[in-house]
Write a protein that holds these residues in place. Structure first.
Motif, short mmCIF file in Angstrom:
data_model
loop_
_atom_site.label_atom_id
_atom_site.label_comp_id
_atom_site.label_asym_id
_atom_site.label_seq_id
_atom_site.Cartn_x
_atom_site.Cartn_y
_atom_site.Cartn_z
N VAL A 175 15.79 129.48 15.00
CA VAL A 175 15.48 130.84 15.97
C VAL A 175 15.32 129.33 17.39
CG1 VAL A 175 13.74 132.68 17.44
CG2 VAL A 175 15.36 133.18 15.92
N GLU A 176 15.38 129.68 18.15
CA GLU A 176 14.72 128.02 18.69
C GLU A 176 13.32 128.34 20.23
OE1 GLU A 176 17.59 124.47 21.28
OE2 GLU A 176 17.90 126.10 21.82
N ARG A 177 12.90 128.36 20.09
CA ARG A 177 11.89 128.77 20.87
C ARG A 177 12.15 128.67 22.42
NH1 ARG A 177 5.73 125.28 19.24
NH2 ARG A 177 5.25 127.09 16.99
N GLY A 178 12.01 129.83 23.08
CA GLY A 178 11.72 129.81 24.39
C GLY A 178 13.50 130.19 24.66
N ARG A 179 14.66 130.26 23.83
CA ARG A 179 14.98 130.45 24.22
C ARG A 179 15.85 132.11 23.71
NH1 ARG A 179 20.42 126.85 22.74
NH2 ARG A 179 21.88 128.90 22.77
N ARG A 180 16.51 132.51 25.21
CA ARG A 180 16.53 133.98 25.57
C ARG A 180 16.60 134.69 24.16
NH1 ARG A 180 18.66 134.83 31.71
NH2 ARG A 180 16.51 133.98 32.69
N PRO A 181 17.24 136.02 23.37
CA PRO A 181 17.63 136.73 22.65
C PRO A 181 19.47 136.92 22.74
CG PRO A 181 16.29 137.96 23.86
CD PRO A 181 16.08 136.96 24.28
N GLY A 182 19.50 136.00 23.52
CA GLY A 182 21.39 136.31 24.14
C GLY A 182 22.13 137.36 23.94
N PRO A 183 23.30 137.79 23.66
CA PRO A 183 23.96 139.12 24.50
C PRO A 183 23.59 139.94 22.99
CG PRO A 183 25.81 137.86 23.24
CD PRO A 183 24.09 137.23 23.81
N LYS A 184 23.75 141.45 23.30
CA LYS A 184 24.12 142.55 22.47
C LYS A 184 25.15 142.15 21.46
CE LYS A 184 20.60 146.29 24.28
NZ LYS A 184 20.16 148.47 24.57
N LEU A 185 24.99 142.88 20.48
CA LEU A 185 25.83 142.77 20.12
C LEU A 185 26.76 144.08 19.79
CD1 LEU A 185 25.27 141.06 16.20
CD2 LEU A 185 25.45 139.90 18.52
N VAL A 186 27.92 144.30 19.93
CA VAL A 186 28.99 145.58 20.82
C VAL A 186 31.02 145.36 19.75
CG1 VAL A 186 27.52 145.61 22.90
CG2 VAL A 186 30.19 144.05 22.39
N THR A 187 30.96 146.76 19.68
CA THR A 187 32.12 146.71 19.16
C THR A 187 33.23 145.42 19.74
OG1 THR A 187 31.61 148.94 18.74
CG2 THR A 187 33.81 148.34 18.05
N GLY A 188 34.12 145.07 18.98
CA GLY A 188 35.03 144.03 19.54
C GLY A 188 34.45 142.55 19.41
N MET A 189 33.02 142.57 18.94
CA MET A 189 32.73 140.65 19.32
C MET A 189 33.44 140.09 17.33
SD MET A 189 28.98 141.34 21.00
CE MET A 189 28.84 138.89 20.50
N CYS A 190 33.68 139.09 17.88
CA CYS A 190 33.65 138.42 16.52
C CYS A 190 33.17 137.27 16.58
CB CYS A 190 35.73 138.28 16.23
SG CYS A 190 36.44 139.94 16.08
N LEU A 191 32.52 136.85 15.38
CA LEU A 191 31.85 135.33 15.39
C LEU A 191 31.86 135.17 14.12
CD1 LEU A 191 28.38 137.58 16.45
CD2 LEU A 191 29.67 135.94 17.86
N ALA A 192 31.19 133.71 14.29
CA ALA A 192 31.73 133.17 12.73
C ALA A 192 30.65 131.98 12.55
CB ALA A 192 32.60 131.48 13.03
N ILE A 193 29.88 132.92 11.15
CA ILE A 193 28.81 131.82 10.85
C ILE A 193 28.79 130.98 10.24
CG2 ILE A 193 26.52 133.62 10.11
CD1 ILE A 193 27.71 135.43 12.29
N GLU A 194 27.68 130.12 10.65
CA GLU A 194 28.28 128.85 9.65
C GLU A 194 26.02 128.26 8.92
OE1 GLU A 194 30.81 125.73 10.84
OE2 GLU A 194 31.01 126.44 12.23
N PRO A 195 25.99 128.44 8.82
CA PRO A 195 24.71 127.06 8.75
C PRO A 195 25.18 126.11 7.30
CG PRO A 195 25.14 129.63 6.61
CD PRO A 195 26.15 129.79 7.69
N MET A 196 24.32 125.17 8.22
CA MET A 196 24.62 124.06 7.38
C MET A 196 23.10 123.51 6.90
SD MET A 196 27.07 122.54 10.49
CE MET A 196 27.18 124.15 10.90
#
Length: 279
Positions: free
Chosen positions: A193-214
């Motif tokens: 979580v980056e300070r001052g960054r907006r929380p971003g869009p709501k997650l909705v049906t049909g969204m596809c995301l690659a989650i990749e921690p390093m």
């Protein structure tokens, strides 16, 4: 704009994700002392071709050509390592990232694999990184915000006991992404979580995301080598990289690049995955 997929498009992404899963499985089984990263690339390329898919890695990326179908990042290399003549040795630690396209739709995933016997803190680093990925995936719920995924990844890592030497550095500037009709799409998914960054869009049906921690055993800071691809830690500490592509459906999340759709791992977190459209 965030691309929203239909159920039919998600089914095609599931097909691509299963090709990626097969390629990574074959690479994992082939990792051993004496094997070159180029040989792993050839193995993945054969799996992709045998399934009638194409690589989304071996391509032009904004004017930079990547020559492999996998990224092979060894030891202090975090991501984007170019496969070639490097010979793996006992005790090495390799992250393998792979992607595939089926009918114009993309899959993308990554694993970290020990080469023979490795130091216990490296095995724990891999477990922490993989666990943080699943914590991020668990946050892929309707009504959540994008930042909930970032918070899930980061908070999981911050809760883990520190290794005997060093710490866990969440690599800065790199993260997950939207995926669908292209491999890298909006939104960018930070692993913290980056300070001052907006929380971003709501997650909705049909969204596809690659989650990749390093995650590294030290610094979160990196630099790119002269090959314009390979990313290494600034302090030389070793790193781990895990990734899955996930779809949010009406019935819940579906991990497109996991053979079981993420069923086993997400059940441990109290989450039921969506039905597999290809089952």
């Amino acid at each position: 704009m965030v691309e929203i997929k239909t159920p039919e498009q998600i089914a095609k992404m599931r097909a691509a994700g299963l090709v990626v899963a097969e390629a990574l499985k074959a690479c994992r089984e082939a990792v051993a002392p004496g094997v070159t990263t180029g040989e792993l690339d050839e193995i993945a390329a054969k799996v992709i071709a045998d399934h009638g898919a194409t690589s989304n890695f071996r391509a032009d990326h904004g004017g930079l050509w990547f020559p492999g179908v996998i990224c092979a990042s060894v030891n202090d290399e975090v991501v984007h390592g170019i496969p070639g003549g490097r010979v793996l040795a006992e005790g090495d630690f390799i992250s393998i990232d792979c992607g595939a396209i089926v009918d114009g739709w993309h899959g993308d995933a990554a694993i970290t694999v020990p080469v023979g016997e490795v130091a216990p803190e490296l095995l724990q680093l891999s477990r922490v990184t993989e666990g943080s990925m699943w914590a991020g995936i668990a946050a892929v719920k309707r009504g959540n915000r994008l930042q909930d995924i970032s918070r899930g990844v980061e908070s999981y890592i911050r809760r883990q006991p520190l290794p005997p030497k060093g710490k866990y550095g969440i690599i800065e500037g790199y993260g997950g992404h939207g995926i669908g009709s292209a491999m890298h799409m909006e939104p960018h998914v930070l692993n913290y979580v980056e300070r001052g960054r907006r929380p971003g869009p709501k997650l909705v049906t049909g969204m596809c995301l690659a989650i990749e921690p390093m995650v590294s055993l030290g610094t979160p800071h990196t630099h790119v080598l002269e090959d314009e691809w390979t990313v290494k830690t600034n302090d030389g500490t070793w790193a781990s990289h895990w990734e899955h592509s996930v779809a949010l459906t009406e019935e819940g999340p579906l991990v497109l690049t996991a053979f079981d759709g993420g069923r086993a791992k997400l059940a441990e977190l109290g989450i039921t995955v969506a039905p597999d459209p290809l089952a």
